[in-house]
Scaffold this motif. Structure first.
Motif, short mmCIF file in Angstrom:
data_model
loop_
_atom_site.label_atom_id
_atom_site.label_comp_id
_atom_site.label_asym_id
_atom_site.label_seq_id
_atom_site.Cartn_x
_atom_site.Cartn_y
_atom_site.Cartn_z
N ALA A 105 -44.85 -25.89 -22.15
CA ALA A 105 -43.63 -26.51 -21.64
C ALA A 105 -42.77 -26.92 -22.82
CB ALA A 105 -43.95 -27.72 -20.76
N PHE A 106 -41.84 -26.05 -23.18
CA PHE A 106 -40.97 -26.32 -24.33
C PHE A 106 -39.51 -26.40 -23.93
CE2 PHE A 106 -44.55 -24.28 -26.75
CZ PHE A 106 -44.94 -25.45 -27.40
N THR A 107 -39.03 -25.45 -23.16
CA THR A 107 -37.62 -25.45 -22.80
C THR A 107 -37.40 -25.99 -21.39
OG1 THR A 107 -37.65 -23.20 -21.89
CG2 THR A 107 -37.28 -23.43 -24.26
N SER A 108 -38.47 -26.25 -20.65
CA SER A 108 -38.34 -26.71 -19.26
C SER A 108 -38.41 -28.23 -19.18
CB SER A 108 -39.42 -26.06 -18.39
OG SER A 108 -40.70 -26.26 -18.94
N ARG A 109 -38.26 -28.73 -17.98
CA ARG A 109 -38.02 -30.15 -17.73
C ARG A 109 -39.07 -31.11 -18.32
NH1 ARG A 109 -34.18 -32.40 -14.90
NH2 ARG A 109 -33.45 -30.30 -14.41
N PRO A 110 -40.38 -30.84 -18.27
CA PRO A 110 -41.32 -31.81 -18.85
C PRO A 110 -41.04 -32.13 -20.31
CG PRO A 110 -42.49 -30.19 -17.53
CD PRO A 110 -41.08 -29.71 -17.64
#
Length: 702
Positions: free
Chosen positions: A312-317
């Motif tokens: 999870a790098f570019t997504s919401r988390p």
């Protein structure tokens, strides 16, 4: 041993992978108190409490930062400048992680690596100036020299008058192979921390001879993270102790990096709770080796991102992680937090919460592809950008961070008392699926009648949007995986904005005993009726002392106890000022105790350690059968196996009992008992501060 993949070496030319109640000693007018809150479990609502009288420090101009890199051909795009300014980015680090230790500024080369056109130092400084930021520059330690660094200072600050203030000596030099894993270039024959310390002294002397105003930073390992605590073959101590013992009086700041060792975005978010303890341990090390100099030495977190295994790098988390981690670091004494990275490059593509995650550790897209999947247009903001921009909406340089807390672990909060008297609150809903309604309480602040302004980043929002009208000063409903910023004006004539006195200067200790601490602080402006010293107890405060002058002594403090205090000035009308900068101190143990305990961590490996403990009886009576009690300072610490004693634990409390063969402690120091254990630590690993032998508080010795 635990190890993370490197985020800051190149994948391809344009990318990088990169306590006890205390007596109240003075009467005072009461601070504003919250109305009684309904039981959250009964209402299904979350209580958020913000205490405007519990100060956590001032937001500095370099608080929000980003890394830039010479392999990034988009680093100086005008659109990047605009995005930096919009987010309140005030620090830009250059020339790029591990590249720093192969980079030569004078000809913009990095032998063995790729340097993109238009990324030279002057071009970078153009972006720095246009964005209103300050540079954080990394002098080449790996293949450079003190003279090369001094020449860079001369060019930057004498020839070009750039006023470059912050200079790190190398990047992650502990990654030069001395502890087994090597990713950082280091051509020195001697790769020990002793050699690094010698070179830091040489670099600092040469660079300050050119410009005495520059601030020099030394690289430390992050406590509780590999290779913290490891002692290499032939060394007398681990990296941090060896380096600080030599250079604590030569440097102006220390630099740490933090990448939580997790598997998912939610785990990274949860790992942020480790940061306060780890940063407190850095400050304790500075106090130990720099003494009174410690107060002038800053802590910089010059790289941070979720771990490269989290998916999870570019997504919401990771957007929520960015807001949570950066603000938590700032609240715990860090003066700049620099996100890794501005642009980075596509990696493993996954789907997180219905969103495509490009595996890119940048805050902005660089338009690269991973297989058949390509990122959006160059400079499109990814989720971490919106998390950091929310922090820009929360505060400006000069604002005061204040304590806040919530009744539900899925919701977190951060708050600032703005320079104009407004109060801004950041609310994060960390649940991926559940909406949360929060009730807000503000001890020390009374909101006016006007509805708060609201800025929000939630699923379906096109970035950080104006959502004014969706919340009141007392209640807000938070969408899943969202960040919300509320800003409220104070009720006229209330709070610190009504005070006719200024904020007191930062307090300091002048004497520390086992039960007393003497404090002093610089006077403030205005007609002060008295100064009051308050201890922070979460989101409540407790009056510890009062004085009509600028010093006082606090009494009845438990031995070996840690306290964080603020000084506030009260004017003649009874209004309290803003809180001073916080001061954290730990009381000592009794010099006249009839026992001593020496506790020493002899080795470590990031998430585990070996400790040796020596107990002596200095009293006149023989002891035949003993127990030793202590408490772990951090929730993640444990004793897992032991020798020469028996150990039991309940929560953070530990009890050690003698073995059949070492039950006797002769009087007057006639003998000592020595036991040890292998321990574990999930995060910080500070030493216990107080030990009780058969109920007697011992003197803790080093």
């Amino acid at each position: 041993m635990p190890f993370r993949s490197r985020p800051d070496g190149p994948r391809r030319p344009l990318a990088a992978t990169a306590s006890a109640a205390l007596a109240v000693v003075a009467a005072a007018l009461p601070l504003a108190a919250p109305a009684a809150a309904a039981d959250p479990a009964a209402t299904g609502r979350t209580t958020v409490t913000v205490n405007a009288s519990a100060g956590l420090g001032t937001v500095g101009s370099t608080a929000l930062g980003a890394n830039t890199a010479v392999w990034d051909s988009y680093m100086n795009d005008p659109q990047v400048v605009s995005l930096y300014k919009a987010a309140g980015i005030g620090a830009l680090r250059y020339p790029g992680g591990s590249y720093s230790d192969i980079y030569h500024w004078v000809d913009n080369t990095a032998p063995g690596g790729y340097v993109a056109p238009g990324t030279d130092f002057d071009a970078f400084m153009g972006t720095v100036k246009a964005s209103g930021a300050q540079p954080v520059l990394i002098a080449n330690y790996g293949s450079g020299t003190a003279q090369e660094a001094a020449d860079w200072v001369r060019y930057a600050n004498v020839t070009k008058n750039y006023g470059a203030k912050y200079w790190e000596i190398g990047n992650e030099i502990y990654g030069n192979g001395v502890y087994g894993s090597g990713w950082e270039n280091d051509v020195h024959a001697d790769k020990t921390p002793d050699q690094y310390a010698r070179e830091v002294k040489a670099y600092a002397a040469a660079m300050k001879a050119v410009d005495p105003t520059v601030k020099i930073g030394a690289v430390l390992t992050m406590p509780g993270n590999w290779p913290d605590g490891i002692v290499a073959a032939g060394d007398t101590g681990d990296w941090n102790h060896t380096v600080l013992a030599a250079v604590a009086h030569d440097v102006d700041f220390v630099s740490v990096h933090w990448y939580p060792n997790t598997s998912t975005g939610d785990q990274s978010l949860a790992a942020v709770q480790q940061l306060p303890g780890e940063l407190r341990q850095v400050r304790t090390l500075l106090d130990q080796y720099a003494g009174t100099d410690s107060a002038r030495i800053g802590i910089a977190m010059t790289e941070v991102n979720s771990n490269s295994g989290s998916g999870a790098f570019t997504s919401r988390p990771n957007g929520l992680f960015a807001a949570e981690a950066v603000m938590t670091a700032l609240e715990n004494g860090v003066f700049t937090v620099d996100w890794w990275d501005t642009h980075n490059g596509a990696g493993a593509v996954t789907t997180v919460g219905g969103e495509t995650d490009y595996g890119d550790m940048g805050m902005l897209s660089n338009g690269s592809c991973s297989g058949s999947v390509c990122e959006p247009a160059v400079n499109t903001p990814f989720a971490p950008y919106w998390g950091i921009k929310a922090l820009g909406a929360l505060s400006d340089p000069g604002d005061s961070m204040v304590a806040s807390g919530t009744s539900d672990p899925e919701v977190s909060s951060h708050a600032v008392l703005r320079a104009n008297g407004d109060l801004s609150v950041l609310l994060l809903n960390k649940s991926s699926s559940a909406e949360h309604t929060v009730d807000l309480r503000y001890p020390g602040f009374t909101a006016g009648a006007a509805a708060p302004s609201v800025q929000r980043w939630a699923p379906g929002d096109d970035g950080l949007v104006d959502a004014t009208g969706t919340a009141t000063s007392s209640s807000a409903t938070l969408a899943p995986y969202s960040v919300t910023v509320l800003t409220m004006h104070p009720k006229s004539g209330t709070g610190s904005s009504a005070a006719t006195v200024g904020t007191p200067g930062a307090p300091r200790t002048t004497a520390v005993g086992a039960n007393t601490v003497a404090l002093s602080w610089p006077a403030t402006t205005g007609a002060v009726d008295r100064y009051e010293v308050y201890e922070q107890l979460g989101t409540t405060v407790q009056l510890l002392g009062s004085s009509t002058g600028t010093s006082t002594t606090l009494h009845n403090l438990p031995p070996g106890s840690r306290h964080t205090v603020n000084v506030l000035a009260r004017d003649q009308a009874g209004h309290l000022s803003r809180p001073s900068e916080p001061l954290t101190f730990t009381t000592g143990t009794p010099d006249d105790s009839t026992c001593t305990v020496a506790y020493q961590v002899t080795t470590g490996w990031g998430n585990g350690f070996v400790a040796d403990v020596v107990v002596s009886n200095l009293g006149p009576a023989d002891i035949n059968g003993w127990t030793l009690d202590f408490d772990w300072p951090s929730t993640g610490q444990s004793a897992d196996s032991w020798w020469n004693a028996d150990i039991t634990a309940e929560g953070q409390h530990v009890r050690v009992t003698n073995g059949a063969y070492n039950a006797r402690l002769a009087p007057n120091g006639g003998n000592s008992v020595d036991f040890g254990f292998v321990g574990g630590n999930n995060g910080a690993n500070p030493s216990p501060t107080v030990f009780r032998l058969n109920g007697t508080v011992c003197r803790t010795v080093v």
